[in-house]
Design a protein around this motif. Sequence first.
Motif, PDB file in Angstrom:
ATOM      1  N   SER B 106     -14.928  27.933 -17.507  1.00  0.00           N
ATOM      2  CA  SER B 106     -15.194  29.264 -17.783  1.00  0.00           C
ATOM      3  C   SER B 106     -16.670  29.610 -17.222  1.00  0.00           C
ATOM      4  N   GLU B 107     -17.648  28.789 -17.322  1.00  0.00           N
ATOM      5  CA  GLU B 107     -18.838  29.013 -16.463  1.00  0.00           C
ATOM      6  C   GLU B 107     -18.586  29.520 -15.214  1.00  0.00           C
ATOM      7  N   VAL B 108     -17.715  28.961 -14.271  1.00  0.00           N
ATOM      8  CA  VAL B 108     -17.316  29.350 -13.066  1.00  0.00           C
ATOM      9  C   VAL B 108     -16.804  30.425 -12.857  1.00  0.00           C
ATOM     10  N   LYS B 109     -15.787  30.962 -13.850  1.00  0.00           N
ATOM     11  CA  LYS B 109     -14.968  32.193 -13.719  1.00  0.00           C
ATOM     12  C   LYS B 109     -15.938  33.318 -13.854  1.00  0.00           C
ATOM     13  N   ALA B 110     -16.854  32.867 -15.203  1.00  0.00           N
ATOM     14  CA  ALA B 110     -17.709  34.181 -15.571  1.00  0.00           C
ATOM     15  C   ALA B 110     -18.862  34.409 -14.180  1.00  0.00           C
ATOM     16  N   ALA B 111     -19.254  33.250 -13.627  1.00  0.00           N
ATOM     17  CA  ALA B 111     -20.269  33.489 -12.550  1.00  0.00           C
ATOM     18  C   ALA B 111     -19.497  34.308 -11.322  1.00  0.00           C
ATOM     19  N   THR B 113     -16.447  35.935 -11.482  1.00  0.00           N
ATOM     20  CA  THR B 113     -15.768  37.363 -11.870  1.00  0.00           C
ATOM     21  C   THR B 113     -16.222  38.196 -12.912  1.00  0.00           C
ATOM     22  N   GLY B 114     -17.241  37.761 -13.536  1.00  0.00           N
ATOM     23  CA  GLY B 114     -17.925  38.396 -14.878  1.00  0.00           C
ATOM     24  C   GLY B 114     -17.026  37.979 -15.926  1.00  0.00           C
ATOM     25  N   SER B 115     -16.022  37.439 -15.985  1.00  0.00           N
ATOM     26  CA  SER B 115     -15.316  37.032 -17.060  1.00  0.00           C
ATOM     27  C   SER B 115     -14.873  35.572 -17.319  1.00  0.00           C
ATOM     28  N   GLY B 116     -15.130  34.900 -18.335  1.00  0.00           N
ATOM     29  CA  GLY B 116     -14.729  33.593 -18.467  1.00  0.00           C
ATOM     30  C   GLY B 116     -13.492  33.058 -18.563  1.00  0.00           C
ATOM     31  N   ARG B 117     -12.457  34.343 -18.627  1.00  0.00           N
ATOM     32  CA  ARG B 117     -10.976  33.977 -18.934  1.00  0.00           C
ATOM     33  C   ARG B 117     -10.512  34.706 -17.811  1.00  0.00           C
ATOM     34  N   ALA B 118     -11.068  34.834 -16.512  1.00  0.00           N
ATOM     35  CA  ALA B 118     -10.425  35.489 -15.406  1.00  0.00           C
ATOM     36  C   ALA B 118      -9.154  34.653 -15.008  1.00  0.00           C
ATOM     37  N   ASP B 119      -8.471  34.989 -14.280  1.00  0.00           N
ATOM     38  CA  ASP B 119      -7.152  34.273 -13.763  1.00  0.00           C
ATOM     39  C   ASP B 119      -7.398  33.829 -12.402  1.00  0.00           C
ATOM     40  N   LYS B 120      -6.592  32.889 -11.819  1.00  0.00           N
ATOM     41  CA  LYS B 120      -6.580  32.365 -10.622  1.00  0.00           C
ATOM     42  C   LYS B 120      -6.846  33.399  -9.559  1.00  0.00           C
ATOM     43  N   ALA B 121      -5.956  34.335  -9.658  1.00  0.00           N
ATOM     44  CA  ALA B 121      -6.002  35.485  -8.527  1.00  0.00           C
ATOM     45  C   ALA B 121      -7.312  36.287  -8.465  1.00  0.00           C
ATOM     46  N   ALA B 125      -9.612  36.307  -5.513  1.00  0.00           N
ATOM     47  CA  ALA B 125     -10.064  37.480  -4.822  1.00  0.00           C
ATOM     48  C   ALA B 125     -11.567  37.662  -4.615  1.00  0.00           C
ATOM     49  N   MET B 126     -12.272  37.124  -5.708  1.00  0.00           N
ATOM     50  CA  MET B 126     -13.811  37.276  -5.760  1.00  0.00           C
ATOM     51  C   MET B 126     -14.290  36.377  -4.754  1.00  0.00           C
ATOM     52  N   VAL B 127     -13.698  35.272  -4.864  1.00  0.00           N
ATOM     53  CA  VAL B 127     -14.394  34.096  -3.710  1.00  0.00           C
ATOM     54  C   VAL B 127     -14.129  34.695  -2.332  1.00  0.00           C
ATOM     55  N   THR B 128     -13.046  35.242  -1.892  1.00  0.00           N
ATOM     56  CA  THR B 128     -12.650  35.898  -0.486  1.00  0.00           C
ATOM     57  C   THR B 128     -13.862  37.098  -0.326  1.00  0.00           C
ATOM     58  N   ARG B 129     -14.086  37.965  -1.465  1.00  0.00           N
ATOM     59  CA  ARG B 129     -14.908  39.071  -1.130  1.00  0.00           C
ATOM     60  C   ARG B 129     -16.429  38.545  -0.910  1.00  0.00           C
ATOM     61  N   LEU B 130     -16.838  37.748  -1.739  1.00  0.00           N
ATOM     62  CA  LEU B 130     -18.210  36.979  -1.806  1.00  0.00           C
ATOM     63  C   LEU B 130     -18.419  36.262  -0.701  1.00  0.00           C
ATOM     64  N   ALA B 147     -15.487  28.310  -5.647  1.00  0.00           N
ATOM     65  CA  ALA B 147     -15.991  29.177  -6.816  1.00  0.00           C
ATOM     66  C   ALA B 147     -17.279  28.310  -7.247  1.00  0.00           C
ATOM     67  N   LEU B 148     -16.663  26.860  -7.503  1.00  0.00           N
ATOM     68  CA  LEU B 148     -18.001  26.151  -8.182  1.00  0.00           C
ATOM     69  C   LEU B 148     -19.196  26.157  -7.505  1.00  0.00           C
ATOM     70  N   ALA B 149     -18.962  26.158  -6.163  1.00  0.00           N
ATOM     71  CA  ALA B 149     -20.572  26.026  -5.281  1.00  0.00           C
ATOM     72  C   ALA B 149     -21.093  27.454  -5.523  1.00  0.00           C
ATOM     73  N   ILE B 150     -20.545  28.149  -5.621  1.00  0.00           N
ATOM     74  CA  ILE B 150     -21.263  29.767  -5.611  1.00  0.00           C
ATOM     75  C   ILE B 150     -21.729  29.946  -7.145  1.00  0.00           C
ATOM     76  N   CYS B 151     -20.992  29.381  -8.101  1.00  0.00           N
ATOM     77  CA  CYS B 151     -21.568  29.254  -9.641  1.00  0.00           C
ATOM     78  C   CYS B 151     -22.801  28.294  -9.517  1.00  0.00           C
ATOM     79  N   HIS B 152     -22.879  27.322  -8.733  1.00  0.00           N
ATOM     80  CA  HIS B 152     -24.015  26.675  -8.976  1.00  0.00           C
ATOM     81  C   HIS B 152     -25.224  27.089  -8.275  1.00  0.00           C
ATOM     82  N   ILE B 153     -25.049  27.758  -7.148  1.00  0.00           N
ATOM     83  CA  ILE B 153     -26.047  28.586  -6.274  1.00  0.00           C
ATOM     84  C   ILE B 153     -26.599  29.668  -7.381  1.00  0.00           C
ATOM     85  N   TRP B 154     -25.639  30.411  -8.001  1.00  0.00           N
ATOM     86  CA  TRP B 154     -26.304  31.463  -8.751  1.00  0.00           C
ATOM     87  C   TRP B 154     -26.872  30.864 -10.049  1.00  0.00           C
TER      88      TRP B 154
END
Lengths: 176, 176
Positions: B106-111, B113-121, B125-130, B147-154
Amino acid sequence: MRVLGVDPGLTRCGVGVVDGVAGRSLTMLGVGVVRTPADDQIGARLVLIEQGIEAWIDEYQPEMVAVERVFSQHNVRTVMGTAQASAVAMLCASRRGIPVALHTPSEVKAAVTGSGRADKAQVGAMVTRLLRLSAPPKPADAADALALAICHIWRAPAQNRLQQAVALHASKGRTR
Amino acid sequence: MRVLGVDPGLTRCGVGVVDGVAGRSLTMLGVGVVRTPADDQIGARLVLIEQGIEAWIDEYQPEMVAVERVFSQHNVRTVMGTAQASAVAMLCASRRGIPVALHTPSEVKAAVTGSGRADKAQVGAMVTRLLRLSAPPKPADAADALALAICHIWRAPAQNRLQQAVALHASKGRTR
């Protein structure tokens, strides 16, 4: 057959080496515990377990490593640590080409005491008797590691016969 | 900061390397999946995961490894394999002295997408954009590793500020 038994755990990982064949007397070659500090980071603890298991394999050169099969029924936190410690033990053995066998706690208890629901004291008492020790190995994780090794030595012939029967059946199936 | 994200699993272990600092644009250096055959013995599978992770670390020399924190709420069988694969990833990093960070799903999803309950899609989509990719990385495990790597950097700057505050508070406590 020389077997290294591993009772996996992050805080205390029991290790014990037993030499013997089914139907003959068993000899304990060594027993101990690989410990890691509970306040260390998980990665550092796994490195300490790896170094500990490597040292035991180096010293005793086992032909087999028997590891307790981990289930997720019990305490969630403990189980994750147990699964992680068991992964390190299996990795250490497998990358040297040493076969790994998994036995459930009830298989181990049944092998050494005759009952799959025996308690720690009963397992400790039987390990002491079977290996002709002067006192039960402490802590219980060390005794459990020896019990795992004994279980494997005693179950291996049955497993081999089963595998041979399966192989025979398969080869008959092919010639039919 | 260069981070290797690892989405641990026995069958598919997602790996992705991202370079960047919080508040600036991110760069994907590599993404992939370490696979092991489901019918191999567990020890052999852990050896393959070790070799795979080692190869990624060798190639990209990350400064940090971010691994998904495993919980035991879900499917029991899957969770044990996930815990074991994550242990191998943490071991590979730690024995080279590379710091390991754990982040919950949920930390990764929140980082990202902004929501800890975001789905895989949504995560894909956000990983693709970022990372300015032309399409979402496949399979989902690969996208999750990025997404995990991005979450950690942020999250790292916030964690550092927190650690500094704790250290400051502790040093004030000593001089009091």
